[in-house]
Write a protein that holds these residues in place. Sequence first.
Motif, PDB file in Angstrom:
ATOM      1  N   TRP A 241      13.124 -20.912 -19.805  1.00  0.00           N
ATOM      2  CA  TRP A 241      13.115 -19.954 -18.709  1.00  0.00           C
ATOM      3  C   TRP A 241      11.791 -19.256 -18.478  1.00  0.00           C
ATOM      4  CZ3 TRP A 241      17.033 -20.210 -15.508  1.00  0.00           C
ATOM      5  CH2 TRP A 241      18.273 -20.657 -15.977  1.00  0.00           C
ATOM      6  N   LEU A 242      11.031 -19.019 -19.540  1.00  0.00           N
ATOM      7  CA  LEU A 242       9.900 -18.110 -19.408  1.00  0.00           C
ATOM      8  C   LEU A 242       8.620 -18.753 -18.896  1.00  0.00           C
ATOM      9  CD1 LEU A 242      10.331 -15.867 -22.570  1.00  0.00           C
ATOM     10  CD2 LEU A 242      11.137 -15.496 -20.256  1.00  0.00           C
ATOM     11  N   TYR A 243       8.473 -20.075 -19.068  1.00  0.00           N
ATOM     12  CA  TYR A 243       7.193 -20.638 -18.661  1.00  0.00           C
ATOM     13  C   TYR A 243       6.977 -20.540 -17.162  1.00  0.00           C
ATOM     14  CZ  TYR A 243       9.311 -25.082 -17.088  1.00  0.00           C
ATOM     15  OH  TYR A 243      10.025 -26.039 -16.419  1.00  0.00           O
ATOM     16  N   SER A 244       8.071 -20.452 -16.392  1.00  0.00           N
ATOM     17  CA  SER A 244       7.913 -20.324 -14.941  1.00  0.00           C
ATOM     18  C   SER A 244       7.389 -18.948 -14.546  1.00  0.00           C
ATOM     19  CB  SER A 244       9.234 -20.600 -14.229  1.00  0.00           C
ATOM     20  OG  SER A 244      10.220 -19.673 -14.598  1.00  0.00           O
ATOM     21  N   THR A 245       7.437 -17.953 -15.468  1.00  0.00           N
ATOM     22  CA  THR A 245       6.836 -16.652 -15.142  1.00  0.00           C
ATOM     23  C   THR A 245       5.332 -16.792 -14.948  1.00  0.00           C
ATOM     24  OG1 THR A 245       6.503 -16.018 -17.466  1.00  0.00           O
ATOM     25  CG2 THR A 245       8.606 -15.426 -16.449  1.00  0.00           C
ATOM     26  N   ARG A 246       4.746 -17.817 -15.549  1.00  0.00           N
ATOM     27  CA  ARG A 246       3.316 -18.047 -15.344  1.00  0.00           C
ATOM     28  C   ARG A 246       3.036 -18.445 -13.903  1.00  0.00           C
ATOM     29  NH1 ARG A 246       2.479 -21.170 -21.183  1.00  0.00           N
ATOM     30  NH2 ARG A 246       2.659 -19.265 -22.417  1.00  0.00           N
ATOM     31  N   LEU A 247       4.010 -19.072 -13.285  1.00  0.00           N
ATOM     32  CA  LEU A 247       3.887 -19.412 -11.872  1.00  0.00           C
ATOM     33  C   LEU A 247       3.868 -18.131 -11.032  1.00  0.00           C
ATOM     34  CD1 LEU A 247       3.730 -21.975 -10.137  1.00  0.00           C
ATOM     35  CD2 LEU A 247       6.212 -21.886  -9.917  1.00  0.00           C
ATOM     36  N   THR A 248       4.642 -17.145 -11.444  1.00  0.00           N
ATOM     37  CA  THR A 248       4.646 -15.853 -10.763  1.00  0.00           C
ATOM     38  C   THR A 248       3.281 -15.196 -10.854  1.00  0.00           C
ATOM     39  OG1 THR A 248       7.005 -15.468 -11.102  1.00  0.00           O
ATOM     40  CG2 THR A 248       5.620 -13.526 -10.826  1.00  0.00           C
ATOM     41  N   VAL A 249       2.658 -15.254 -12.018  1.00  0.00           N
ATOM     42  CA  VAL A 249       1.316 -14.687 -12.177  1.00  0.00           C
ATOM     43  C   VAL A 249       0.334 -15.397 -11.247  1.00  0.00           C
ATOM     44  CG1 VAL A 249      -0.604 -14.315 -13.765  1.00  0.00           C
ATOM     45  CG2 VAL A 249       1.745 -13.986 -14.556  1.00  0.00           C
ATOM     46  N   ALA A 250       0.400 -16.725 -11.203  1.00  0.00           N
ATOM     47  CA  ALA A 250      -0.500 -17.484 -10.333  1.00  0.00           C
ATOM     48  C   ALA A 250      -0.308 -17.084  -8.880  1.00  0.00           C
ATOM     49  CB  ALA A 250      -0.259 -18.980 -10.514  1.00  0.00           C
ATOM     50  N   ALA A 251       0.947 -16.998  -8.452  1.00  0.00           N
ATOM     51  CA  ALA A 251       1.236 -16.668  -7.056  1.00  0.00           C
ATOM     52  C   ALA A 251       0.733 -15.277  -6.698  1.00  0.00           C
ATOM     53  CB  ALA A 251       2.738 -16.769  -6.802  1.00  0.00           C
ATOM     54  N   SER A 252       0.965 -14.305  -7.578  1.00  0.00           N
ATOM     55  CA  SER A 252       0.523 -12.939  -7.274  1.00  0.00           C
ATOM     56  C   SER A 252      -0.998 -12.862  -7.215  1.00  0.00           C
ATOM     57  CB  SER A 252       1.073 -11.958  -8.304  1.00  0.00           C
ATOM     58  OG  SER A 252       0.562 -12.210  -9.593  1.00  0.00           O
ATOM     59  N   CYS A 253      -1.680 -13.655  -8.035  1.00  0.00           N
ATOM     60  CA  CYS A 253      -3.149 -13.683  -7.992  1.00  0.00           C
ATOM     61  C   CYS A 253      -3.645 -14.229  -6.654  1.00  0.00           C
ATOM     62  CB  CYS A 253      -3.693 -14.516  -9.143  1.00  0.00           C
ATOM     63  SG  CYS A 253      -3.608 -13.705 -10.761  1.00  0.00           S
ATOM     64  N   VAL A 254      -2.956 -15.236  -6.137  1.00  0.00           N
ATOM     65  CA  VAL A 254      -3.338 -15.788  -4.834  1.00  0.00           C
ATOM     66  C   VAL A 254      -3.165 -14.726  -3.750  1.00  0.00           C
ATOM     67  CG1 VAL A 254      -2.759 -17.486  -3.060  1.00  0.00           C
ATOM     68  CG2 VAL A 254      -2.837 -18.179  -5.463  1.00  0.00           C
ATOM     69  N   GLY A 255      -2.039 -14.012  -3.772  1.00  0.00           N
ATOM     70  CA  GLY A 255      -1.816 -12.978  -2.779  1.00  0.00           C
ATOM     71  C   GLY A 255      -2.861 -11.884  -2.826  1.00  0.00           C
ATOM     72  N   ARG A 256      -3.203 -11.442  -4.033  1.00  0.00           N
ATOM     73  CA  ARG A 256      -4.206 -10.384  -4.171  1.00  0.00           C
ATOM     74  C   ARG A 256      -5.575 -10.875  -3.732  1.00  0.00           C
ATOM     75  NH1 ARG A 256      -3.649  -9.200  -9.471  1.00  0.00           N
ATOM     76  NH2 ARG A 256      -1.504  -8.700  -8.869  1.00  0.00           N
ATOM     77  N   ALA A 257      -5.882 -12.136  -4.052  1.00  0.00           N
ATOM     78  CA  ALA A 257      -7.169 -12.697  -3.646  1.00  0.00           C
ATOM     79  C   ALA A 257      -7.279 -12.768  -2.127  1.00  0.00           C
ATOM     80  CB  ALA A 257      -7.350 -14.088  -4.258  1.00  0.00           C
ATOM     81  N   ARG A 258      -6.179 -13.077  -1.451  1.00  0.00           N
ATOM     82  CA  ARG A 258      -6.220 -13.133   0.014  1.00  0.00           C
ATOM     83  C   ARG A 258      -6.437 -11.742   0.600  1.00  0.00           C
ATOM     84  NH1 ARG A 258      -5.818 -18.026   1.864  1.00  0.00           N
ATOM     85  NH2 ARG A 258      -4.476 -19.616   0.893  1.00  0.00           N
ATOM     86  N   ARG A 259      -5.853 -10.727   0.004  1.00  0.00           N
ATOM     87  CA  ARG A 259      -6.099  -9.362   0.479  1.00  0.00           C
ATOM     88  C   ARG A 259      -7.559  -8.993   0.280  1.00  0.00           C
ATOM     89  NH1 ARG A 259      -3.146  -3.738  -1.574  1.00  0.00           N
ATOM     90  NH2 ARG A 259      -4.261  -2.338  -0.135  1.00  0.00           N
ATOM     91  N   VAL A 260      -8.104  -9.317  -0.870  1.00  0.00           N
ATOM     92  CA  VAL A 260      -9.512  -9.038  -1.148  1.00  0.00           C
ATOM     93  C   VAL A 260     -10.403  -9.792  -0.165  1.00  0.00           C
ATOM     94  CG1 VAL A 260     -11.355  -9.391  -2.836  1.00  0.00           C
ATOM     95  CG2 VAL A 260      -9.138  -8.524  -3.590  1.00  0.00           C
ATOM     96  N   PHE A 261     -10.080 -11.060   0.072  1.00  0.00           N
ATOM     97  CA  PHE A 261     -10.895 -11.865   0.979  1.00  0.00           C
ATOM     98  C   PHE A 261     -10.876 -11.292   2.389  1.00  0.00           C
ATOM     99  CE2 PHE A 261     -11.310 -15.258   4.120  1.00  0.00           C
ATOM    100  CZ  PHE A 261     -12.554 -15.767   3.771  1.00  0.00           C
ATOM    101  N   ASP A 262      -9.704 -10.867   2.854  1.00  0.00           N
ATOM    102  CA  ASP A 262      -9.612 -10.296   4.199  1.00  0.00           C
ATOM    103  C   ASP A 262     -10.539  -9.096   4.352  1.00  0.00           C
ATOM    104  OD1 ASP A 262      -7.755 -12.206   4.871  1.00  0.00           O
ATOM    105  OD2 ASP A 262      -6.013 -10.886   4.633  1.00  0.00           O
ATOM    106  N   LEU A 263     -10.589  -8.262   3.308  1.00  0.00           N
ATOM    107  CA  LEU A 263     -11.487  -7.104   3.345  1.00  0.00           C
ATOM    108  C   LEU A 263     -12.942  -7.544   3.388  1.00  0.00           C
ATOM    109  CD1 LEU A 263      -9.710  -4.850   0.688  1.00  0.00           C
ATOM    110  CD2 LEU A 263      -9.867  -4.384   3.138  1.00  0.00           C
TER     111      LEU A 263
END
Length: 386
Positions: A241-263
């Motif tokens: 069950w837990l290894y997919s939490t790493r996918l959550t970390v990856a996804a959230s990093c992409v979202g934050r990077a897009r916010r940073v890039f927009d700025l």
Amino acid sequence: MNFALTDEQQMIVETVRSFVEAEIYPFENEVERSGHVPPELGRQIATKCRELGFYACNFPEELGGAGLDHATFTLVERELGRGSMALTVFFGRPSGILMACNDEQRERYLLPAIRGEQIDALAMTEPDAGSDVRGMKCMAKKDGNDWIVNGTKHFISHADIADFVILFAATGEEDTPHGRKKRITCFLVDRGTPGFEIREGYSSVSHRGYKNCVLNFDDCRLSDAQVLGEVHKGFDIANQWLYSTRLTVAASCVGRARRVFDLALSYAAERKQFGKPIGVNQGVSFKLADMITEIDAADLLTLSAASRLDQGLPSNREIASAKLYATEMLARVTDEAIQIYGGMGLMDDLPLARFWRDARVERIWDGTSEIQRHIISRDLLRPLGA
């Protein structure tokens, strides 16, 4: 492979992004300043999430969740990554490991978590057992029909707001090809259980307001009914069950990077030096080109790994690749954004310094970059006998 979003997925992305912009962004500066989320604000966010129908969207519809597949849930996590983690934690996503609950435990833990009546926290890491999970010293010893737990956990995320924790404890040893290893059992432990103490952890520069806690167990008595899954099989549950939490970390990093890039993109187009926007200078424009290329690459790696999960395909290496690349990408993107802004990028008037600090922990928790490289290389070499 087609990664074009369906109409439903596009609607979900727009809905979650709007939620983050309206319900999370306005409170970020205060949380950053105080390092604290007022309880009433957390409840407000959770209530509005339930009203949207997104609470526990990672759980099946028959249990009361939204029943999103892995790819769509990854899109949700990507959009939530744009906001402060101290606030988005209340956009409830209970731990998937709770699907291992038996019938009695479903009524006591799983269903209340899905309904938003209780919050869980995972308790695995210890002062001397981080990446080496099976080196943990927190022990649970059998005593009749009960278990007596002694030991300490630390870096336990959002345990300060949790109603119960999912505890991993050593319950014996076994011989393995790599020597004797601890046997691990998983337990469900309620806040307030005698012998169980939750106290505030360390002051972190990353994700202020999102607390890490220290858990102390001092002759804490648990019943057999609180064993999640099978005795000595906690490591198997973790792997399932837990290894997919790493996918959550990856996804959230992409979202934050897009916010940073927009700025950074807006600033490069608006800020003028020597009579022209700084973005037309190759030194800046090439940074933007590299940033968006890396963000898109991380996004595709993450969605590809999620798609493999939905197809029931082996995904451990692909998830490790996504987690590794996305977290390291975020560090580069936030650093380059600050460089584009110059001195102002480091000022508290802008959120870039916060994003820069927040990015640092992503390469550590849920498996360090070094652990991800180990997983990837092991997957490549084992079929060749190495």
